[in-house]
Structure formats: C-alpha cells, structure tokens
Design a protein around this motif. Structure first.
Motif, short mmCIF file in Angstrom:
data_model
loop_
_atom_site.label_atom_id
_atom_site.label_comp_id
_atom_site.label_asym_id
_atom_site.label_seq_id
_atom_site.Cartn_x
_atom_site.Cartn_y
_atom_site.Cartn_z
N TYR A 220 0.82 -1.23 0.05
CA TYR A 220 -0.06 -0.06 0.19
C TYR A 220 0.89 1.34 0.18
O TYR A 220 1.75 1.36 0.85
N ASN A 221 0.47 2.19 -0.97
CA ASN A 221 1.38 3.36 -0.81
C ASN A 221 0.71 4.34 0.17
O ASN A 221 -0.55 4.31 0.49
N VAL A 222 1.55 5.19 0.47
CA VAL A 222 0.97 6.39 1.59
C VAL A 222 1.63 7.54 1.23
O VAL A 222 2.93 7.64 1.05
N GLY A 223 0.79 8.59 1.04
CA GLY A 223 1.60 10.09 0.86
C GLY A 223 0.49 10.92 0.94
O GLY A 223 -0.90 10.84 1.42
N ASP A 224 0.77 12.34 1.23
CA ASP A 224 -0.31 13.36 1.41
C ASP A 224 -1.25 13.23 0.09
O ASP A 224 -1.03 13.21 -1.08
N ARG A 225 -2.57 13.47 0.39
CA ARG A 225 -3.62 13.45 -0.63
C ARG A 225 -3.31 14.67 -1.38
O ARG A 225 -3.87 14.75 -2.60
N ARG A 226 -2.93 15.63 -0.92
CA ARG A 226 -2.67 17.07 -1.76
C ARG A 226 -1.08 17.24 -2.00
O ARG A 226 -0.31 17.39 -0.90
N LEU A 227 -0.53 17.22 -3.13
CA LEU A 227 0.69 17.41 -3.35
C LEU A 227 1.00 18.86 -3.42
O LEU A 227 0.37 19.67 -4.01
N LEU A 228 2.05 19.05 -2.91
CA LEU A 228 2.83 20.46 -2.91
C LEU A 228 4.04 20.66 -3.84
O LEU A 228 5.07 19.56 -3.61
N THR A 229 4.05 21.53 -4.75
CA THR A 229 5.32 21.94 -5.36
C THR A 229 6.44 22.25 -4.11
O THR A 229 6.09 22.87 -3.13
N ILE A 230 7.73 22.60 -4.43
CA ILE A 230 8.73 23.14 -3.51
C ILE A 230 8.34 24.65 -3.48
O ILE A 230 8.37 24.97 -2.08
N ARG A 231 7.80 25.41 -4.17
CA ARG A 231 7.35 26.71 -3.99
C ARG A 231 6.28 26.51 -3.06
O ARG A 231 5.92 27.41 -2.10
N GLU A 232 5.13 25.83 -3.42
CA GLU A 232 4.04 25.84 -2.46
C GLU A 232 4.36 25.15 -0.98
O GLU A 232 3.70 25.42 0.01
N THR A 233 5.41 24.51 -1.08
CA THR A 233 5.84 24.05 0.21
C THR A 233 6.35 25.08 1.07
O THR A 233 6.04 25.37 2.45
N LEU A 234 7.24 25.89 0.62
CA LEU A 234 7.82 27.13 1.20
C LEU A 234 6.59 28.10 1.79
O LEU A 234 6.64 28.56 2.80
N GLU A 235 5.81 28.31 0.92
CA GLU A 235 4.65 29.29 1.10
C GLU A 235 3.93 28.64 2.20
O GLU A 235 3.19 29.57 3.11
N THR A 236 3.67 27.34 2.25
CA THR A 236 2.84 26.60 3.23
C THR A 236 3.48 26.63 4.81
O THR A 236 2.99 27.15 5.66
N ILE A 237 4.76 26.61 4.55
CA ILE A 237 5.68 26.70 5.74
C ILE A 237 5.49 28.15 6.32
O ILE A 237 5.35 28.48 7.50
N ALA A 238 5.65 29.08 5.38
CA ALA A 238 5.60 30.60 5.97
C ALA A 238 4.19 30.84 6.44
O ALA A 238 4.16 31.60 7.52
N ASP A 239 3.14 30.08 5.91
CA ASP A 239 1.72 30.66 6.43
C ASP A 239 1.59 29.96 7.94
O ASP A 239 1.10 30.46 8.71
N ALA A 240 2.11 28.75 7.89
CA ALA A 240 1.99 28.08 9.27
C ALA A 240 2.90 28.66 10.35
O ALA A 240 2.57 28.84 11.48
N ALA A 241 4.04 29.36 9.97
CA ALA A 241 4.98 30.19 10.89
C ALA A 241 4.13 31.52 11.05
O ALA A 241 4.98 32.15 11.84
N GLY A 242 3.43 32.28 10.34
CA GLY A 242 3.18 33.36 10.34
C GLY A 242 3.99 34.51 10.01
O GLY A 242 4.03 35.39 10.64
N THR A 243 4.57 34.11 9.00
CA THR A 243 5.59 34.93 8.41
C THR A 243 5.37 35.07 6.81
O THR A 243 4.48 34.53 6.27
N GLU A 244 6.40 35.78 6.18
CA GLU A 244 6.09 35.96 4.73
C GLU A 244 7.47 35.51 4.10
O GLU A 244 8.52 35.55 4.76
N VAL A 245 7.67 34.99 2.84
CA VAL A 245 8.84 34.43 2.13
C VAL A 245 8.93 34.80 0.54
O VAL A 245 7.56 34.68 0.22
N GLU A 246 9.76 35.36 0.07
CA GLU A 246 9.78 35.56 -1.47
C GLU A 246 10.54 34.18 -1.91
O GLU A 246 11.69 34.13 -1.44
N VAL A 247 9.84 33.54 -2.48
CA VAL A 247 10.69 32.28 -3.33
C VAL A 247 11.22 32.75 -4.56
O VAL A 247 10.38 33.05 -5.61
#
Length: 328
Positions: A220-247
């Motif tokens: 059985y495979n397992v992985g997030d049901r929603r995939l993030l590009t590396i750009r989306e990953t950094l933006e999601t990290i920034a959102d979770a951290a309450g900050t902003e980032v320019e990728v």
C-alpha cells in the motif's frame, strides 16, 4: 486488548506508530538496541525489549516473550531481515515499512499493482549504500509476498518522503529554517518540481489500518492526498509560521554562478515522484490536511535544535545567486 510489537519505535516513524497504537488501545512493546533516548520510558502501556534486530536469537526471544497480535517493522533495511521476521512472526500480522523508492519505473502516478519494482541482485541485497536502498526495499517487498504465499499475514507500506515532528533526516528542517530566518529563499529550477511527501502521523495511522484491515501479500502506498510543489511547500511553511517569504526560482545557469546545482538542495527531484494512495484510502485511511500537518511540523521544529545544516548548500553561495538574478 490487542498487543503490538514495534521494531524500532524511538526516533521518527516508529515513535509516531507507538503513539498511534496507544491512542487505539493497543498494549505496545518496542524492540530496539537502546542507542537513542526512549520517549516512552515513563509511559503506561509501553514496554521495551532490548536487542538488535539483526540478531535472530534476540528477535526470536522478543517474539516468544511478547507474542504480539501485530508487528510493525520500521527498521528492516535488508531483505534477509524481512525474511527472518516473517518466519519468526508467522503467527502475527506483520507490516513492513518499505518505501516509494522500491519502484523501478517513472510512472505518474506509481501504483502498487501496475508499476514494476526495482530489481535487486544478491550483491545489492547485502549492501548498505544509499544507491541500493530502493533495490533492497523492493526485495523486502518480494519477501513479504513470498511469506504471504506461505500463509503469513504479511503486508508492506510504501511511504514517499516522510516529514513531520522529530524528523531526524532534517530534509524539511532545512527549508523551514530558511523560511524562518530569511526573507528571500532560493529554490532550484522553476520551483514547480514535485516530490510526493507523507506526513508522519498519516504514515503511523496507515501502519495501524493496514495491520488491522490490510490483505496479506499486498503493498500500500501512503502520501499526502494533496501534493505541493517546492514553491507551495515554502509558502505553506511561511503561512504556518505566521511570516512571509519570497521564493526565488533559479535555473542551472544562475545556480552555477554560486557554484551550486539543483541536486545540491534537499527534496529536489527532476522528474515528478507521485504515488497513488487510492488503495490505502479504500481501507478507510484519511490524510491530514497539509496546512494542519505543516503547523504541527513547524511548531515542533521551533522547539528542536534541528536546522538542516548538513543539507545546506551555503547561504553565501545563495546570495551570489540572488545577486545574479537581481541584475537580470
């Protein structure tokens, strides 16, 4: 109460698997060498047997003393270890932690019943290098299939890149550290590459669900049901951290100005690595939302001393790349 034996159980996937089992009323025993701190030393409902999983006598003693209903094998890195475990735990339900690296073809997505596995030579089977990791995991899968043919209730779980709290690999920690400490972060290529990831809590729940509902001889495979590009990953990290980032995306030519290459960055993969998770979802498994998973991951990162420094291509080199890009 059902009993479970987690081979490993102190560092990352195993640690979360123990918690998942406890949360579902299992009586849990871990089996490990004791070379890492035991996070469950004072937790009721968790026992520990000390031993090296490569020591067949010690593993057999654990099988006899614990007599588990379910075995989760987090630290089988050679196919012979899987063969031994499926023999010793032939009367238990056995779940082997394999890997998405076991696939031997670049299908998108990679499916358990359609994408071929990596071949594995006898020399590769006993090797310890990173280059043979996928081949060894694939041969471990085949050991599971062979055990099922003998009547053992053995199954395999294939995670993609796993992230989340207590990730000792620090691959995602590198990017979290960059986002927390710098306004501009360089990513290789166009920032759109995909390397499927799996939140560790979801891997833990998948291990339990497969142990309870999975079919012997299946992977059985397992992985997030929603995939993030590396750009989306950094933006999601920034959102979770309450900050902003320019990728800032940088191609090979721009990276070369800083003496860098795309493969020098963690979690970079030129060709998309995507796993189908429909088969696991059919068992009732659900994926944690990526925003919620990232909030938990960033919170634990802040409490840890991990910074992903071993993966760092060098901030000074990145500054040179940024300087080149600013002149274009």
């Amino acid at each position: 109460m059902d009993t479970a034996l987690v081979i490993g159980g102190t560092r990352f996937i195993g640690r979360h698997a123990v918690k998942e089992l406890l949360d579902h009323d299992y009586e849990v025993t871990t089996f490990n060498r004791g070379t890492h701190a035991n996070p469950f030393a004072d937790v009721e409902g968790v026992d520990r047997v000390e031993g090296d999983r490569t020591d067949e006598t010690a593993l057999e003693a654990a099988a006899v003393s614990v007599d588990p209903d379910l075995v989760i094998d987090c630290v089988a890195y050679h196919p012979e270890e899987v063969r031994t475990a499926t023999e010793l735990f032939a009367d238990s339900r056995y779940v082997y932690v394999s890997s998405g690296s076991s696939y031997g073809a670049e299908h998108v997505p990679k499916r358990e019943d359609g994408t071929p596995l990596e071949p594995c030579s006898p020399e590769q089977a006993s090797d310890d290098s990173a280059e043979t990791y996928g081949a060894r995991k694939a041969e471990g899968d085949r050991a599971v299939f062979e055990a099922a043919e003998r009547g053992v209730e053995a199954m395999a779980l294939r995670p993609c890149i796993v992230y989340g709290p207590h990730d000792y690999t620090e691959r995602l920690d590198y990017w979290i550290d960059r986002v927390l400490n710098h306004d501009r972060v360089v990513v290789p290529g166009d920032g759109q590459h995909l390397w499927h990831r799996a939140y560790v809590g979801d891997v833990a729940s998948a291990l339990r669900i497969i142990g309870e509902k999975g079919t012997a001889g299946e992977a059985y495979n397992v992985g997030d049901r929603r995939l993030l590009t590396i750009r989306e990953t950094l933006e999601t990290i920034a959102d979770a951290a309450g900050t902003e980032v320019e990728v800032v995306a940088a191609g090979e030519r721009e990276l070369a100005a800083g003496g860098l290459s795309p493969t020098g960055f963690p979690l970079y993969r030129d060709y998309p690595h995507v796993l189908s998770t429909a088969k696991l979802a059919d068992l009732g498994w659900e994926s944690t939302g990526v925003k919620e998973a990232m909030v938990r991951t960033v919170e634990e990162h802040r409490e840890s001393d991990r910074d992903g420094a071993e993966h760092d291509p060098g901030r000074d080199a990145e500054k040179r790349v940024l300087g080149v890009l600013d002149t274009l």
